[in-house]
Design a protein around this motif. Structure first.
Motif, PDB file in Angstrom:
ATOM      1  N   ARG A   1       0.468  10.514  57.458  1.00 46.34           N
ATOM      2  CA  ARG A   1       0.033  11.866  57.802  1.00 46.34           C
ATOM      3  C   ARG A   1      -0.180  12.683  56.531  1.00 46.34           C
ATOM      4  NH1 ARG A   1       4.471  13.560  62.474  1.00 46.34           N
ATOM      5  NH2 ARG A   1       4.446  11.588  63.639  1.00 46.34           N
ATOM      6  N   HIS A   2      -0.959  13.737  56.673  1.00 45.59           N
ATOM      7  CA  HIS A   2      -1.120  14.669  55.550  1.00 45.59           C
ATOM      8  C   HIS A   2       0.159  15.472  55.409  1.00 45.59           C
ATOM      9  CE1 HIS A   2      -2.935  17.374  52.696  1.00 45.59           C
ATOM     10  NE2 HIS A   2      -2.609  18.405  53.450  1.00 45.59           N
ATOM     11  N   LEU A   3       0.727  15.475  54.231  1.00 40.09           N
ATOM     12  CA  LEU A   3       1.999  16.151  54.000  1.00 40.09           C
ATOM     13  C   LEU A   3       1.787  17.587  53.549  1.00 40.09           C
ATOM     14  CD1 LEU A   3       3.896  13.303  52.134  1.00 40.09           C
ATOM     15  CD2 LEU A   3       4.331  14.107  54.458  1.00 40.09           C
ATOM     16  N   THR A   4       2.651  18.469  54.043  1.00 40.36           N
ATOM     17  CA  THR A   4       2.657  19.875  53.633  1.00 40.36           C
ATOM     18  C   THR A   4       4.105  20.297  53.423  1.00 40.36           C
ATOM     19  OG1 THR A   4       2.848  20.720  55.899  1.00 40.36           O
ATOM     20  CG2 THR A   4       0.613  20.337  55.049  1.00 40.36           C
ATOM     21  N   PRO A   5       4.331  21.366  52.650  1.00 42.18           N
ATOM     22  CA  PRO A   5       5.708  21.845  52.472  1.00 42.18           C
ATOM     23  C   PRO A   5       6.379  22.176  53.797  1.00 42.18           C
ATOM     24  CG  PRO A   5       4.244  22.880  50.880  1.00 42.18           C
ATOM     25  CD  PRO A   5       3.362  22.129  51.838  1.00 42.18           C
ATOM     26  N   GLU A   6       5.598  22.730  54.740  1.00 43.28           N
ATOM     27  CA  GLU A   6       6.175  23.102  56.029  1.00 43.28           C
ATOM     28  C   GLU A   6       6.578  21.886  56.852  1.00 43.28           C
ATOM     29  OE1 GLU A   6       3.180  24.048  54.934  1.00 43.28           O
ATOM     30  OE2 GLU A   6       3.715  26.054  54.224  1.00 43.28           O
ATOM     31  N   GLY A   7       5.962  20.727  56.572  1.00 47.67           N
ATOM     32  CA  GLY A   7       6.242  19.534  57.359  1.00 47.67           C
ATOM     33  C   GLY A   7       7.435  18.742  56.885  1.00 47.67           C
ATOM     34  N   LEU A   8       8.109  19.211  55.822  1.00 50.53           N
ATOM     35  CA  LEU A   8       9.252  18.484  55.281  1.00 50.53           C
ATOM     36  C   LEU A   8      10.500  19.357  55.164  1.00 50.53           C
ATOM     37  CD1 LEU A   8       7.554  16.447  52.416  1.00 50.53           C
ATOM     38  CD2 LEU A   8       8.355  15.570  54.595  1.00 50.53           C
ATOM     39  N   PRO A   9      10.816  20.144  56.174  1.00 48.95           N
ATOM     40  CA  PRO A   9      11.998  21.006  56.036  1.00 48.95           C
ATOM     41  C   PRO A   9      13.287  20.197  56.013  1.00 48.95           C
ATOM     42  CG  PRO A   9      11.190  21.064  58.292  1.00 48.95           C
ATOM     43  CD  PRO A   9      10.190  20.270  57.490  1.00 48.95           C
ATOM     44  N   GLY A  10      14.064  20.375  54.959  1.00 50.27           N
ATOM     45  CA  GLY A  10      15.378  19.747  54.910  1.00 50.27           C
ATOM     46  C   GLY A  10      15.393  18.267  54.619  1.00 50.27           C
ATOM     47  N   VAL A  11      14.250  17.666  54.286  1.00 51.33           N
ATOM     48  CA  VAL A  11      14.222  16.233  54.002  1.00 51.33           C
ATOM     49  C   VAL A  11      14.821  15.974  52.621  1.00 51.33           C
ATOM     50  CG1 VAL A  11      12.716  14.258  53.536  1.00 51.33           C
ATOM     51  CG2 VAL A  11      12.278  15.734  55.501  1.00 51.33           C
ATOM     52  N   SER A  12      15.803  15.080  52.558  1.00 49.87           N
ATOM     53  CA  SER A  12      16.465  14.775  51.290  1.00 49.87           C
ATOM     54  C   SER A  12      15.850  13.581  50.575  1.00 49.87           C
ATOM     55  CB  SER A  12      17.958  14.502  51.528  1.00 49.87           C
ATOM     56  OG  SER A  12      18.603  15.629  52.072  1.00 49.87           O
ATOM     57  N   LEU A  13      15.164  12.702  51.325  1.00 48.33           N
ATOM     58  CA  LEU A  13      14.574  11.500  50.729  1.00 48.33           C
ATOM     59  C   LEU A  13      13.519  10.952  51.678  1.00 48.33           C
ATOM     60  CD1 LEU A  13      16.248   8.687  48.757  1.00 48.33           C
ATOM     61  CD2 LEU A  13      15.003   8.033  50.811  1.00 48.33           C
ATOM     62  N   VAL A  14      12.468  10.362  51.115  1.00 47.75           N
ATOM     63  CA  VAL A  14      11.397   9.750  51.902  1.00 47.75           C
ATOM     64  C   VAL A  14      11.383   8.255  51.632  1.00 47.75           C
ATOM     65  CG1 VAL A  14       8.915   9.656  52.347  1.00 47.75           C
ATOM     66  CG2 VAL A  14      10.012  11.855  51.821  1.00 47.75           C
ATOM     67  N   VAL A  15      11.411   7.459  52.692  1.00 44.26           N
ATOM     68  CA  VAL A  15      11.226   6.012  52.607  1.00 44.26           C
ATOM     69  C   VAL A  15       9.815   5.740  53.097  1.00 44.26           C
ATOM     70  CG1 VAL A  15      12.021   3.745  53.356  1.00 44.26           C
ATOM     71  CG2 VAL A  15      13.680   5.594  53.000  1.00 44.26           C
ATOM     72  N   LEU A  16       8.946   5.242  52.218  1.00 38.04           N
ATOM     73  CA  LEU A  16       7.505   5.231  52.484  1.00 38.04           C
ATOM     74  C   LEU A  16       6.897   3.845  52.354  1.00 38.04           C
ATOM     75  CD1 LEU A  16       4.849   6.900  52.873  1.00 38.04           C
ATOM     76  CD2 LEU A  16       4.827   7.197  50.377  1.00 38.04           C
ATOM     77  N   ASP A  17       6.257   3.395  53.429  1.00 34.52           N
ATOM     78  CA  ASP A  17       5.443   2.179  53.370  1.00 34.52           C
ATOM     79  C   ASP A  17       4.089   2.536  52.767  1.00 34.52           C
ATOM     80  OD1 ASP A  17       4.542  -0.395  53.719  1.00 34.52           O
ATOM     81  OD2 ASP A  17       4.208  -0.218  55.878  1.00 34.52           O
ATOM     82  N   LEU A  18       3.367   1.555  52.249  1.00 35.17           N
ATOM     83  CA  LEU A  18       2.065   1.823  51.638  1.00 35.17           C
ATOM     84  C   LEU A  18       0.906   1.552  52.584  1.00 35.17           C
ATOM     85  CD1 LEU A  18       2.496   0.481  47.987  1.00 35.17           C
ATOM     86  CD2 LEU A  18       2.746   2.820  48.838  1.00 35.17           C
ATOM     87  N   MET A  19       0.926   0.398  53.251  1.00 37.59           N
ATOM     88  CA  MET A  19      -0.182   0.028  54.131  1.00 37.59           C
ATOM     89  C   MET A  19       0.058   0.634  55.509  1.00 37.59           C
ATOM     90  SD  MET A  19      -1.919  -1.549  51.952  1.00 37.59           S
ATOM     91  CE  MET A  19      -3.243  -2.121  53.002  1.00 37.59           C
ATOM     92  N   LEU A  20      -0.558   1.799  55.739  1.00 42.93           N
ATOM     93  CA  LEU A  20      -0.312   2.559  56.961  1.00 42.93           C
ATOM     94  C   LEU A  20      -1.613   2.903  57.668  1.00 42.93           C
ATOM     95  CD1 LEU A  20       2.169   5.151  55.407  1.00 42.93           C
ATOM     96  CD2 LEU A  20       2.813   3.407  57.090  1.00 42.93           C
ATOM     97  N   PRO A  21      -1.587   2.964  59.001  1.00 40.07           N
ATOM     98  CA  PRO A  21      -2.723   3.572  59.699  1.00 40.07           C
ATOM     99  C   PRO A  21      -2.722   5.075  59.431  1.00 40.07           C
ATOM    100  CG  PRO A  21      -0.942   3.119  61.245  1.00 40.07           C
ATOM    101  CD  PRO A  21      -0.527   2.515  59.928  1.00 40.07           C
ATOM    102  N   GLY A  22      -3.896   5.680  59.478  1.00 41.91           N
ATOM    103  CA  GLY A  22      -3.949   7.107  59.161  1.00 41.91           C
ATOM    104  C   GLY A  22      -4.115   7.305  57.673  1.00 41.91           C
ATOM    105  N   THR A  23      -3.178   7.992  57.055  1.00 39.86           N
ATOM    106  CA  THR A  23      -3.235   8.284  55.619  1.00 39.86           C
ATOM    107  C   THR A  23      -2.516   7.195  54.833  1.00 39.86           C
ATOM    108  OG1 THR A  23      -3.254  10.658  56.091  1.00 39.86           O
ATOM    109  CG2 THR A  23      -2.727   9.998  53.837  1.00 39.86           C
ATOM    110  N   TYR A  24      -3.175   6.663  53.819  1.00 37.55           N
ATOM    111  CA  TYR A  24      -2.611   5.607  52.981  1.00 37.55           C
ATOM    112  C   TYR A  24      -1.366   6.122  52.250  1.00 37.55           C
ATOM    113  CZ  TYR A  24      -2.585   1.970  49.324  1.00 37.55           C
ATOM    114  OH  TYR A  24      -2.229   0.944  48.475  1.00 37.55           O
TER     115      TYR A  24
END
Length: 224
Positions: free
Chosen positions: A36-59
């Motif tokens: 997904r497209h990330l915005t500051p409002e979309g990450l309230p209180g997140v302490s860490l992101v675990v992120l895959d690379l090959m994703l549907p939607g946004t790479y």
């Protein structure tokens, strides 16, 4: 309630296993199954992101690049891609760690804990002021002499990259690799176009100075 972890993983079986292990370890996971497209409002209180690379939607790489325009939240990459170039690019874009699949869930949990024990930079440098410019890296906002200025994603990423290293020359090559998408618009000529538009929007006191033969730097503007 434990620290909030954002997991971005499209594999339903693997994602469910990771969520279960994170909860068992005392974390509060939020699971997205597509990019997904990330915005500051979309990450309230997140302490860490675990992120895959090959994703549907946004790479995944694009998500990481966007995230780093407004946040220094730790990012741990999970990917089946074990090519050295992929790892180097992810780390250059701002990833804090890189794990290849398959992996032991216990190792993932310990890497998450280790990353969370290290302080991040965003708290200390959320707002940068250079001359008449005020750049809020967390809120993704820019003001000139107190007046808000609307910038595109690339323009803000460019200004933020210079603002994080005020008065220091940043090479055009570095800006192309870290601000532009090398697969779509990654040329120095394109960078120069974005710089020109950024200067025009910020006005005569823009402070974005050309360092001939090197690149650009952000200084208190004098209109030159």
């Amino acid at each position: 309630m434990g620290e909030r972890i954002l997991l971005v993983e499209d594999d339903p079986q693997l994602g469910a296993q990771i969520v279960e292990h994170l909860r068992s370890a005392g974390f509060e996971p939020t699971w997205w199954q597509e990019g997904r497209h990330l915005t500051p409002e979309g990450l309230p209180g997140v302490s860490l992101v675990v992120l895959d690379l090959m994703l549907p939607g946004t790479y995944g790489m694009d998500m990481l690049k966007t995230l780093r325009t407004f946040s220094e939240v730790p990012v741990l990459i999970l990917s089946a891609r074990n090519d050295t170039l992929d790892k180097v690019r992810a780390l250059k874009l701002g990833a804090d760690d890189y794990m290849t699949k398959p992996f032991w869930p216990e190792e993932l949990i310990e890497r998450v804990r280790a990353r969370l024990r290290r302080p991040t930079l965003q708290k200390a440098e959320a707002v940068v002021e250079v001359g008449v410019l005020r750049i809020d890296l967390q809120a993704h906002e820019v003001a000139v002499q107190g007046q808000p200025v609307e910038l595109t994603r690339v323009e803000f990423a460019l200004l933020a990259a210079l603002a994080r290293r005020p008065r220091e020359a940043v090479t055009r090559q570095w800006l192309v690799e870290h601000v532009l998408d090398p697969e779509r618009e990654g040329t120095e000529r394109t960078l120069d176009v974005h710089v020109s538009r950024l200067r025009r929007k910020l006005g005569p006191m823009h402070g974005v100075e050309t360092v001939w033969g090197v690149g650009y730097r952000l200084v208190p503007g004098d209109g030159s």
